[in-house]
Design an enzyme around this catalytic site. Structure first.
Site, PDB file in Angstrom:
ATOM      1  CB  ILE A  81      -1.024  -0.001   1.158  1.00  0.00           C
ATOM      2  CG1 ILE A  81      -1.982   1.191   1.036  1.00  0.00           C
ATOM      3  CG2 ILE A  81      -0.374  -0.042   2.523  1.00  0.00           C
ATOM      4  CD1 ILE A  81      -3.270   1.057   1.873  1.00  0.00           C
ATOM      5  CB  ALA A  82       2.821   2.924  -1.865  1.00  0.00           C
ATOM      6  CB  VAL A  83      -0.039   7.671  -0.700  1.00  0.00           C
ATOM      7  CG1 VAL A  83      -0.413   9.063  -1.186  1.00  0.00           C
ATOM      8  CG2 VAL A  83      -1.293   6.877  -0.321  1.00  0.00           C
ATOM      9  CD  GLU A 115       4.001 -10.601   7.100  1.00  0.00           C
ATOM     10  OE1 GLU A 115       3.691 -10.240   5.939  1.00  0.00           O
ATOM     11  OE2 GLU A 115       3.612 -11.657   7.615  1.00  0.00           O
ATOM     12  CE1 TYR A 127      -0.978  -0.895   6.682  1.00  0.00           C
ATOM     13  CE2 TYR A 127       1.216  -1.127   7.622  1.00  0.00           C
ATOM     14  CZ  TYR A 127       0.380  -1.097   6.523  1.00  0.00           C
ATOM     15  OH  TYR A 127       0.895  -1.274   5.265  1.00  0.00           O
TER      16      TYR A 127
END
Ligand SMILES: CC(C)(COP(=O)(O)OP(=O)(O)OC[C@H]1O[C@@H](n2cnc3c(N)ncnc32)[C@H](O)[C@@H]1OP(=O)(O)O)[C@@H](O)C(=O)NCCC(=O)NCCS
Length: 158
Positions: A81-83, A115, A127
């Site tokens: 997951i990345a922005v 992880e 998270y």
């Protein structure tokens, strides 16, 4: 550019130039293009998505983030997951996470796992904000020897 629409949709091969740029900017050991193509075309357990911003006329569109999560029966794992670094902390990661959780709920997934590098404080905070809890530490999990924090979240509890 005056962005007003946020769309989360399945990733296509046409998105890969933008996805690869974000991947390289965000990760120490970035995935290569073949890995993303495998997720898009072959891995039946995979959900690769992008977050896209566009203006009113949709004549100016930009991919600013992405996620990949695998679902197997009643559990699912967030792999990526990345922005884009220039546009982080504007709730776009949260928009993707909400979409993942809603999708898992609809598919009767019970547990979401992931992880994260022990040093990645901003992702750990992200998270925690989304209801994940630390379960254990996986020692030397990454190829460079860094430990991973293993985190999980129940999906049937909102
Ligand atoms: C993790 C990531 C996807 C979060 O996306 P984002 O769009 O920047 O996050 P959001 O704006 O939705 O932030 C939601 C919450 O996460 C936490 N958070 C996000 N960035 C943070 C930072 N730099 N420092 C501390 N907390 C942070 C905060 O609790 C934040 O809520 P708040 O803004 O109301 O305080 C993004 O930082 C990223 O792409 N990081 C690089 C890639 C990465 O490490 N991915 C995770 C690999 S396991």
């Amino acid at each position: 550019m005056d962005y007003i629409n946020v769309t989360i949709r399945p990733m296509t091969k046409e998105d890969l130039p933008s996805v690869m740029e974000i991947e390289r900017l965000c990760f120490i050991n970035p995935w290569n293009e073949e890995q993303f193509i495998y997720e898009i075309e072959e891995n039946v357990y995979s959900n690769p998505w992008v977050v896209e911003l566009s203006n009113t006329n949709s004549d100016n569109v930009a991919i600013v983030g992405f996620c990949v999560y695998w679902q197997t029966f009643d559990s699912a794992t967030i792999c990526q997951i990345a922005v884009h670094p220039e546009i982080q902390r504007r709730q776009l990661g949260s928009a993707m996470m909400d979409e993942i959780i809603n999708d898992c709920y609809a598919k009767r997934v019970q547990t979401l796992t992931l992880e994260v590098r022990k040093s990645n404080t901003k992702a750990i905070n992200f998270y925690l904000k989304h209801g994940f809890e630390q379960v254990t530490v996986k020692e030397k999990y990454y190829t460079d020897g860094e430990d991973a924090i293993y985190m999980t979240r129940r999906v049937d509890i909102f």
